[in-house]
Each structure stands twice: as C-alpha cells, then as structure tokens.
Design an enzyme around this catalytic site. Structure first.
Site, PDB file in Angstrom:
ATOM      1  N   GLY A   1     -19.882  59.482  12.582  1.00  0.00           N
ATOM      2  CA  GLY A   1     -19.684  58.665  13.794  1.00  0.00           C
ATOM      3  C   GLY A   1     -20.903  58.781  14.688  1.00  0.00           C
ATOM      4  O   GLY A   1     -20.800  59.068  15.879  1.00  0.00           O
TER       5      GLY A   1
ATOM      6  N   THR B   1     -23.097  55.622  18.089  1.00  0.00           N
ATOM      7  CA  THR B   1     -22.870  55.325  19.516  1.00  0.00           C
ATOM      8  C   THR B   1     -22.173  56.523  20.167  1.00  0.00           C
ATOM      9  O   THR B   1     -21.752  57.458  19.485  1.00  0.00           O
ATOM     10  CB  THR B   1     -21.953  54.080  19.698  1.00  0.00           C
ATOM     11  OG1 THR B   1     -20.751  54.283  18.967  1.00  0.00           O
ATOM     12  CG2 THR B   1     -22.615  52.795  19.240  1.00  0.00           C
TER      13      THR B   1
ATOM     14  N   GLU C   1     -21.458  50.060  11.071  1.00  0.00           N
ATOM     15  CA  GLU C   1     -22.027  49.068  11.983  1.00  0.00           C
ATOM     16  C   GLU C   1     -22.412  47.812  11.214  1.00  0.00           C
ATOM     17  O   GLU C   1     -22.687  47.869  10.015  1.00  0.00           O
ATOM     18  CB  GLU C   1     -23.267  49.648  12.692  1.00  0.00           C
ATOM     19  CG  GLU C   1     -22.991  50.901  13.519  1.00  0.00           C
ATOM     20  CD  GLU C   1     -22.170  50.657  14.781  1.00  0.00           C
ATOM     21  OE1 GLU C   1     -21.950  49.491  15.139  1.00  0.00           O
ATOM     22  OE2 GLU C   1     -21.721  51.660  15.382  1.00  0.00           O
TER      23      GLU C   1
ATOM     24  N   ALA D   1     -14.335  57.089  16.287  1.00  0.00           N
ATOM     25  CA  ALA D   1     -13.323  56.377  17.086  1.00  0.00           C
ATOM     26  C   ALA D   1     -13.166  55.051  16.368  1.00  0.00           C
ATOM     27  O   ALA D   1     -14.072  54.224  16.396  1.00  0.00           O
ATOM     28  CB  ALA D   1     -13.791  56.186  18.513  1.00  0.00           C
TER      29      ALA D   1
ATOM     30  N   TYR E   1      -2.487  58.396  27.821  1.00  0.00           N
ATOM     31  CA  TYR E   1      -3.403  59.154  26.981  1.00  0.00           C
ATOM     32  C   TYR E   1      -2.711  60.403  26.399  1.00  0.00           C
ATOM     33  O   TYR E   1      -2.207  60.372  25.294  1.00  0.00           O
ATOM     34  CB  TYR E   1      -4.713  59.503  27.723  1.00  0.00           C
ATOM     35  CG  TYR E   1      -5.793  59.824  26.720  1.00  0.00           C
ATOM     36  CD1 TYR E   1      -6.742  58.876  26.350  1.00  0.00           C
ATOM     37  CD2 TYR E   1      -5.810  61.041  26.049  1.00  0.00           C
ATOM     38  CE1 TYR E   1      -7.676  59.135  25.353  1.00  0.00           C
ATOM     39  CE2 TYR E   1      -6.727  61.322  25.055  1.00  0.00           C
ATOM     40  CZ  TYR E   1      -7.658  60.368  24.726  1.00  0.00           C
ATOM     41  OH  TYR E   1      -8.570  60.624  23.738  1.00  0.00           O
TER      42      TYR E   1
ATOM     43  N   THR F   1     -17.678  54.454  27.034  1.00  0.00           N
ATOM     44  CA  THR F   1     -18.144  54.159  25.673  1.00  0.00           C
ATOM     45  C   THR F   1     -17.334  52.954  25.204  1.00  0.00           C
ATOM     46  O   THR F   1     -16.399  52.521  25.880  1.00  0.00           O
ATOM     47  CB  THR F   1     -17.906  55.329  24.693  1.00  0.00           C
ATOM     48  OG1 THR F   1     -16.501  55.523  24.560  1.00  0.00           O
ATOM     49  CG2 THR F   1     -18.570  56.611  25.125  1.00  0.00           C
TER      50      THR F   1
HETATM   51  P1  NAD Z   1     -17.716  55.315  20.070  1.00  0.00           P
HETATM   52  O1  NAD Z   1     -16.890  54.081  19.878  1.00  0.00           O
HETATM   53  O2  NAD Z   1     -18.870  55.234  20.990  1.00  0.00           O
HETATM   54  O3  NAD Z   1     -18.280  55.832  18.638  1.00  0.00           O
HETATM   55  C1  NAD Z   1     -17.514  55.792  17.468  1.00  0.00           C
HETATM   56  C2  NAD Z   1     -18.377  56.069  16.249  1.00  0.00           C
HETATM   57  O4  NAD Z   1     -17.518  56.027  15.090  1.00  0.00           O
HETATM   58  C3  NAD Z   1     -19.493  55.025  15.991  1.00  0.00           C
HETATM   59  O5  NAD Z   1     -20.632  55.672  15.470  1.00  0.00           O
HETATM   60  C4  NAD Z   1     -18.898  54.133  14.894  1.00  0.00           C
HETATM   61  O6  NAD Z   1     -19.860  53.493  14.057  1.00  0.00           O
HETATM   62  C5  NAD Z   1     -18.125  55.186  14.111  1.00  0.00           C
HETATM   63  N1  NAD Z   1     -17.078  54.620  13.269  1.00  0.00           N
HETATM   64  C6  NAD Z   1     -15.978  53.938  13.619  1.00  0.00           C
HETATM   65  N2  NAD Z   1     -15.245  53.634  12.524  1.00  0.00           N
HETATM   66  C7  NAD Z   1     -15.907  54.144  11.464  1.00  0.00           C
HETATM   67  C8  NAD Z   1     -15.667  54.178  10.071  1.00  0.00           C
HETATM   68  N3  NAD Z   1     -14.574  53.637   9.520  1.00  0.00           N
HETATM   69  N4  NAD Z   1     -16.585  54.777   9.281  1.00  0.00           N
HETATM   70  C9  NAD Z   1     -17.711  55.336   9.792  1.00  0.00           C
HETATM   71  N5  NAD Z   1     -17.973  55.358  11.114  1.00  0.00           N
HETATM   72  C10 NAD Z   1     -17.080  54.764  11.931  1.00  0.00           C
HETATM   73  O7  NAD Z   1     -16.669  56.445  20.468  1.00  0.00           O
HETATM   74  P2  NAD Z   1     -16.760  57.722  21.448  1.00  0.00           P
HETATM   75  O8  NAD Z   1     -16.197  57.333  22.762  1.00  0.00           O
HETATM   76  O9  NAD Z   1     -18.073  58.392  21.372  1.00  0.00           O
HETATM   77  O10 NAD Z   1     -15.636  58.638  20.775  1.00  0.00           O
HETATM   78  C11 NAD Z   1     -15.915  59.609  19.778  1.00  0.00           C
HETATM   79  C12 NAD Z   1     -14.829  60.675  19.827  1.00  0.00           C
HETATM   80  O11 NAD Z   1     -14.864  61.304  21.113  1.00  0.00           O
HETATM   81  C13 NAD Z   1     -13.411  60.118  19.639  1.00  0.00           C
HETATM   82  O12 NAD Z   1     -12.649  61.041  18.908  1.00  0.00           O
HETATM   83  C14 NAD Z   1     -12.899  60.057  21.060  1.00  0.00           C
HETATM   84  O13 NAD Z   1     -11.485  60.113  21.125  1.00  0.00           O
HETATM   85  C15 NAD Z   1     -13.552  61.288  21.657  1.00  0.00           C
HETATM   86  N6  NAD Z   1     -13.648  61.321  23.136  1.00  0.00           N
HETATM   87  C16 NAD Z   1     -14.124  60.250  23.828  1.00  0.00           C
HETATM   88  C17 NAD Z   1     -14.165  60.311  25.215  1.00  0.00           C
HETATM   89  C18 NAD Z   1     -14.664  59.150  26.042  1.00  0.00           C
HETATM   90  O14 NAD Z   1     -14.381  59.110  27.241  1.00  0.00           O
HETATM   91  N7  NAD Z   1     -15.398  58.227  25.476  1.00  0.00           N
HETATM   92  C19 NAD Z   1     -13.771  61.470  25.890  1.00  0.00           C
HETATM   93  C20 NAD Z   1     -13.340  62.562  25.146  1.00  0.00           C
HETATM   94  C21 NAD Z   1     -13.280  62.473  23.764  1.00  0.00           C
END
Ligand code: NAD
Length: 390
Positions: A47, A50, A74, A141, A236, A276
C-alpha cells in the site's frame, strides 16, 4: 494536455503528474533533513503509493537510507486519461530513490492476490541484499477484496452497527455544514468490511513470506488503525471499520506468535486522522479533521503523513524497546488525543455553523490537503501549461 481537477464527491478523477511529483519531493526533502540511525535497511511497504504507506516508504528510503519494495494498485495513464495520483507518486519516488543510490522496486497489482505475494517474494530474493526484509509495513485501504481461496468478492463499507447514526458533517468543497444520517450495516456488510480491512490478508502475507524465508531475524511488521474521539465512535470505532480494526489487532497477535521463533513482532499502530483518499470518504470525519487541524496548527502539534511516519520510525519502531499502550499498540495519535485538545474540539463541534466554519475550523486547509493528494494547488506548478500525462 492541460490538466484540471475533476471532482466527483470525495474523489478527484484526474491527477497532475508534476503536482504529484512535487508532493513526493516535499516529503523526500523532509525525510532527508531528518535522518534516523539504527533503522531498517530493507523494507517492504504494502500500500505504498499514497497516504501513510507512501510516507513510510519515503521515511524508510530517505530517513533510514533503506532499499524498498512497494506494492500498490494504481491506474496507468491512457492517451486521454491521466494516471491515478498514486501512479505518479510512485514514479517520482522511484526516480528520487534510484538517484540517491537506493534499490526501489515496485509492483502494481492486487495485493490480496496470491500471485502478487509470490512476485513480491521473488523480488525480495532477487533484488534486496541477503534476499530478506527487516520491516514490513501493511498500509492497505481498499474498497474490495477477492478472496484468493474461494474467489468470493467482499466490499468494505463505513457504517454504524446497531442503530442509524445522525450527526453533522461538512461538504469540504463548499464549506456547507449539513446533517447526515447513516443507516446501520447489515451482517454481511460487517463481515465484508472485516474481510477487506481486517487482518486476514496481512496474516497471509506474513505466512507466505515466512514459508519463503524472506523475513530477517528480529524483523518487525506494522499495520495501521484509528480510534479517534467519542464524537466519531458510532461511525468509526464502534462501526464496521472499527470491527475490522479489532480483527487487525487479533491478527497482530497471531503474526507475533508466527514470528516469535525468529524474534520478530507485529504491531498495530494507531495513527492520527489525516486527509487521505481513504479518510475523506468517511462522513463526519472532514468536519472533525477541520476543527482538529485548526487547533493542532495553532498549538504547533499538527503533523502530516511524512512527519508522523518519520516520528513513528524514530521514536517508536527504532527507539530501542518499542513503547506500546496497555493493549500492545503503538500510539501515534497521542498528540491528537490530548484531553484538553479534545475538549476544545468538542466545544467547537457543538457551536460551529455555516457562518463560523471558516473562522472556527481549518476547512481551507482541509480542501488544500485534499487537492494536493491529486497534485493540485502547489504554488510552483503552472496548471495552465501543457504536460505529458504518460
Ligand atoms: P490511502 O488510500 O492513501 O492508501 C491506500 C494504499 O493502498 C494505496 O497505496 C493503494 O494503491 C493501496 N491499495 C488499495 N487497494 C489495493 C490492492 N487491492 N492491492 C494493492 N494495493 C492496494 O489510505 P491511508 O489513509 O494511507 O490508509 C492506510 C491505512 O492507514 C489504512 O489501514 C487506514 O485505515 C489507516 N489509517 C488511516 C488514517 C487516516 O486518517 N487516513 C488514520 C489512521 C489509520
């Protein structure tokens, strides 16, 4: 092509290649200025294109001088359609990492699929020194997952459990606050969200990697969660996604026991709420974040993805004994959850109106952060210029 943002609700269907590159460069500059000693040298980020995953990969490569492998999903550009932001982000990351002498290999494919796991293992064996990794970050995600055994496709939803949830939220494009009611999830939606966003796939990755012998002694793996304030609990922590995060914590324990013979450990890190692509899709969250950022920027504790992940590497993962809470989790939300700050967030939440949203919240900062996710709004980029999209 001259590229302008095309917004559809909480996504932008275009991305600007130069703006995305700028976004990566800014993070890389921060990481280079904040080196970390004693940190991992071979890192896999699942992941990685991004959000938190990209920031981890940048922190690994540029705070720690690590070689990295990134996995993401992507869309490439076509003749008349831009690539997704993550595709451009990754291209720039690879360019900068290779220019600095780092190994940087990427796989654009479905991380839930067995063949992508096997391809990643082949890359680790073939490209990384010693054919092993010291750190595995799991930062997916995703909206959907195809189960590799049954072929069944599961979807994740963000809904409350039990009762409908009525609250307010903000349309961050217009700044208009409105009520939103989210109906409770059906049983299959809860189960689907756990399948997609729980820990099953993380465990499958570690099992596949352990069998292939590509995990170094004393390696660490981390996946991310969020808890947040009671204000967002119904949608949440106590909702479908929170149930999936409970599963993630359960799987962390199973992964730790799997890795125990070689001294490895799995952690769930509870991160701060950040703008994000994933978080802007959660109703209620944009208003909460806008209030939170106003206050955190005022008191100097605001962090973006790279600042937070660099702090996680430096003060948590590679600070000797890894500090954890009573449930064994790494807490990166410590600054967000300070009681006095949360009390102030709650007070503003109660009184903010359409007339005061510009003054009491950082709605403009939210919108800017959102646009920047897609490469728009950087002052040094000429958005009227023709650019190559491929
Ligand atoms: P994001 O959407 O920015 O990034 C998601 C990443 O997952 C991307 O690189 C995307 O290409 C990849 N992805 C999605 N589906 C895929 C697949 N099938 N195969 C391969 N890659 C795949 O998300 P984010 O906000 O950085 O979230 C990442 C983690 O952090 C999640 O578990 C989220 O719950 C957690 N989180 C997010 C926040 C927030 O506020 N954004 C806070 C705490 C925890």
């Amino acid at each position: 092509m001259v590229i302008k943002p095309k917004i559809r609700g909480f996504i932008c269907t275009t991305a600007h290649p130069l703006g995305c590159a700028e976004n990566v460069k800014i993070q890389v500059e921060y990481a280079k200025a904040n080196p970390i000693k004693g940190a991992p040298k071979r890192v896999l980020v699942i992941g990685s294109s991004t959000g938190y995953g990209l920031a981890c990969r940048i922190a690994a490569a540029f705070c720690c001088e690590a070689d990295t492998i990134g996995v993401f999903f992507e869309r490439e550009a076509s003749s008349n359609r831009t690539a997704t932001a993550g595709w451009y982000n990754n291209r720039e990351f690879e360019r900068l990492a290779k220019d600095s002498g780092r190994i940087a290999e990427s796989i654009n494919g479905d991380a839930f699929a067995d063949d992508v796991k096997q391809e990643t293992i082949r890359l680790i064996k073939g490209k990384l020194p010693g054919g092993k990794v010291d750190l595995i970050i799991y930062s997916l995600a995703a909206p959907k997952r195809r189960d590799p055994v049954t072929g069944g496709v599961y979807s994740s939803v963000i809904k409350p459990i039990g009762d409908a949830y009525k609250s307010k939220t903000v349309d961050f494009h217009t700044g208009i606050i409105h009520d939103v009611t989210i109906e409770p999830a059906a049983q299959d939606e809860i189960a689907g969200t756990v399948k997609v966003m729980g820990g099953e796939d993380w465990l499958l990755w570690i099992k596949a990697m352990t069998s292939a012998g590509v995990i170094e002694q004393n390696a660490v793996t981390a996946a991310f969660s969020y808890i947040g304030p009671s204000l967002t609990f119904p949608v949440y922590k106590n909702g479908t996604i929170g149930t999936a995060k409970e599963d993630l914590e359960e799987k962390a324990k199973q992964i730790t026991s799997l890795l125990s013979t070689q001294g490895g450990k799995a952690f769930v890190a509870v991160n701060k709420a950040l703008v994000t692509q994933a978080s802007s899709a959660i109703p209620v969250v944009p208003l909460y974040i806008s209030i939170l950022y106003k206050l955190m920027k005022k008191n100097g504790t605001h962090e973006d993805c790279i600042r937070q992940m660099a702090r996680m590497f430096k003060d948590r993962l590679y600070a000797g004994e890894i500090p954890v809470d009573e449930a064994g989790r790494i807490r990166m939300d410590d600054w967000e959850m300070q009681p006095a700050l949360q009390e102030e967030v709650g007070r503003i939440w109660g009184e903010v109106t359409n007339e005061t949203v510009g003054e009491l919240t950082d709605i403009d900062g939210y919108r800017d952060d959102f646009m920047r996710l897609f490469g728009f709004g950087f002052p040094d980029i000429d958005y009227d210029a023709d650019v190559k999209i491929i």
